[in-house]
Design a protein around this motif. Sequence first.
Motif, PDB file in Angstrom:
ATOM      1  N   MET A 151       0.820  -1.209   0.000  1.00 27.34           N
ATOM      2  CA  MET A 151       0.000   0.000   0.000  1.00 27.34           C
ATOM      3  C   MET A 151       0.854   1.258   0.000  1.00 27.34           C
ATOM      4  O   MET A 151       0.465   2.269  -0.559  1.00 27.34           O
ATOM      5  N   GLN A 152       2.056   1.195   0.577  1.00 20.13           N
ATOM      6  CA  GLN A 152       2.959   2.343   0.553  1.00 20.13           C
ATOM      7  C   GLN A 152       3.531   2.565  -0.840  1.00 20.13           C
ATOM      8  O   GLN A 152       3.804   3.683  -1.229  1.00 20.13           O
ATOM      9  N   GLU A 153       3.721   1.460  -1.572  1.00 15.80           N
ATOM     10  CA  GLU A 153       4.302   1.540  -2.907  1.00 15.80           C
ATOM     11  C   GLU A 153       3.309   2.096  -3.925  1.00 15.80           C
ATOM     12  O   GLU A 153       3.671   2.407  -5.041  1.00 15.80           O
ATOM     13  N   GLY A 154       2.057   2.130  -3.570  1.00 19.03           N
ATOM     14  CA  GLY A 154       1.051   2.632  -4.506  1.00 19.03           C
ATOM     15  C   GLY A 154       0.298   1.509  -5.157  1.00 19.03           C
ATOM     16  O   GLY A 154      -0.051   0.531  -4.523  1.00 19.03           O
ATOM     17  N   LYS A 155       0.121   1.616  -6.449  1.00 17.89           N
ATOM     18  CA  LYS A 155      -0.735   0.670  -7.154  1.00 17.89           C
ATOM     19  C   LYS A 155       0.034  -0.425  -7.858  1.00 17.89           C
ATOM     20  O   LYS A 155      -0.452  -1.032  -8.786  1.00 17.89           O
ATOM     21  N   SER A 156       1.251  -0.696  -7.421  1.00 18.67           N
ATOM     22  CA  SER A 156       2.022  -1.752  -8.064  1.00 18.67           C
ATOM     23  C   SER A 156       2.301  -2.861  -7.060  1.00 18.67           C
ATOM     24  O   SER A 156       2.271  -2.654  -5.859  1.00 18.67           O
ATOM     25  N   LEU A 157       2.601  -4.022  -7.586  1.00 12.42           N
ATOM     26  CA  LEU A 157       2.910  -5.171  -6.748  1.00 12.42           C
ATOM     27  C   LEU A 157       4.292  -5.660  -7.120  1.00 12.42           C
ATOM     28  O   LEU A 157       4.528  -6.081  -8.242  1.00 12.42           O
TER      29      LEU A 157
END
Length: 82
Positions: free
Chosen positions: A66-72
Amino acid sequence: MQNPFFKQIESKTGVDMEEIFALANAIQHADFSNEKQVRKIIKKVSKLANKPVSKELEDRIVKSIMQEGKSLDLSKIQKMLG
């Protein structure tokens, strides 16, 4: 799956290719800003990999994603599980 390549993967990993495709589809269409969806995917990955994830580890993975945004970042998750 009738494809010999996929059958070979299934026999080596013990994981049904249909489950892998379903997971890939879920990851592709997931909203990684939605904590519920992120937790659901973590549980699916854990089940497929046959690697139990403690509540503490799940919380760390969710926070990281969730901190990284919309990437996995699958390599980051792999390191956390390893």
